[in-house]
Enzyme design. Structure first.
Site, short mmCIF file in Angstrom:
data_model
loop_
_atom_site.label_atom_id
_atom_site.label_comp_id
_atom_site.label_asym_id
_atom_site.label_seq_id
_atom_site.Cartn_x
_atom_site.Cartn_y
_atom_site.Cartn_z
N GLU A 1 7.17 -22.14 7.90
CA GLU A 1 7.55 -21.20 8.95
C GLU A 1 8.52 -21.81 9.96
OE1 GLU A 1 4.32 -21.28 12.50
OE2 GLU A 1 3.57 -20.50 10.59
N GLU B 1 0.81 -1.22 0.00
CA GLU B 1 0.00 0.00 0.00
C GLU B 1 0.84 1.27 0.00
OE1 GLU B 1 -3.06 0.31 -0.45
OE2 GLU B 1 -3.99 -1.62 0.01
#
Length: 307
Positions: free
Chosen positions: A118, A87
């Site tokens: 992960e 953004e």
């Protein structure tokens, strides 16, 4: 590092006593419960305000010196980091390399669960090495439960390279301790759906990243008042926003604002400098550059020198 085999003691894994009859609630009762629990996310941000403010100041300082900001996470935490980074270019016209998101599993993990990836701390280390992190950079590790090896590996690697490290977790330090320059704990309590950290933990993380990235951009002069004067004019919606900013701040008609926007190569900040100082495009650009893009400082300096 915490015991990765047993996480039942973690705040984010505990059972919420207020939602034990979740499967028996009416739809309205369910919404009311979510609404009341989500209030805790705002309280958690308030409790961590000093640490978040410190992160803003120190991150802005590094970026002024040419550094970059990296978010590192896995699963929901990683996706939120990538989202916030994505953004920044349209909102603040930053180059895509200035704020970057790193997610365990890479781009594919954005749309398909890759939670097994992960567990490799060495992958976090490799991600930092691949991006040539230096002492000017900032690395934010995001892990709701605080134990994600990928994130811990990345933060440890970044610290060794002298980067500013920020650790964001939703468990207290007494449950999971970790060494970072800034330690932000966002304590929202057990989830309505036990262990589902995409809920309150995800919400509070999004709130915090909103504040962090926006605060940094404000400090870097990307904002004038509360207007996004560095907005990238890349479509009709953003052109309309740019024109309204110019109209509101200059009093010009929409037609005149459009002409000014074109003369400035669709850069609202430069258009305002040109209007307020009478300088042409090149001179206005040089004035902004001399003040590191800070519109308020650039205009004030010009007026002080020419009054």
């Amino acid at each position: 590092m915490a015991d990765l085999q047993e996480r039942g003691h973690l705040l984010t894994e505990q059972v919420n006593p207020l939602s034990q009859n979740l499967d028996q609630l009416s739809s309205l009762e369910l919404v009311e419960l979510f609404n009341s629990e989500d209030l805790k996310t705002v309280e958690a941000v308030a409790a961590a305000k000093v640490q978040i403010a410190t992160a803003i100041e120190q991150t802005a300082d590094r970026l002024r010196q040419g550094g970059r900001l990296f978010y590192v996470g896995a699963g929901t935490s990683g996706r939120l980091g990538v989202l916030d980074a994505a953004e920044c270019p349209p909102t603040f016209c930053t180059p895509p390399e200035l704020v970057q998101g790193i997610i365990a599993g890479g781009a594919g993990a954005l749309v398909r669960s890759s939670e097994d990836l992960e567990d490799r701390a060495e992958d976090g280390d490799a991600a930092i090495a691949q991006r040539h992190i230096t002492q000017l950079d900032v690395v934010v590790g995001i892990t709701a439960g605080g134990t994600t090896p990928f994130v811990q590996g990345a933060i440890n690697s970044a610290r060794q390279r002298g980067a500013l490290t920020i650790f964001i977790a939703c468990v207290p330090a007494e449950q999971v301790s970790f060494t970072a320059d800034i330690d932000i704990r966002l304590l929202t309590g057990p989830e309505i759906l036990a262990g589902s950290t995409r809920l309150k933990a995800g919400t509070v993380t999004k709130l915090t990243l909103n504040i962090l990235s926006t605060g940094v951009m404000v400090k870097l002069g990307k904002v004038y008042g509360n207007r996004m004067v560095d907005v990238a004019v890349t479509n009709q919606k953003l052109r309309d926003r740019a024109l309204r900013i110019l109209q509101d701040l200059t009093g010009l008609s929409r037609e005149a604002a459009g002409f000014l926007l074109e003369r400035s190569s669709k850069w609202v900040k430069l258009a305002l400098v040109m209007h307020w100082t009478g300088l042409d495009k090149d001179a206005g650009d040089r004035l902004l550059s001399a003040h590191q893009g800070n519109l308020r400082e650039a205009v004030a300096s010009y007026k002080n020198q020419n009054d």
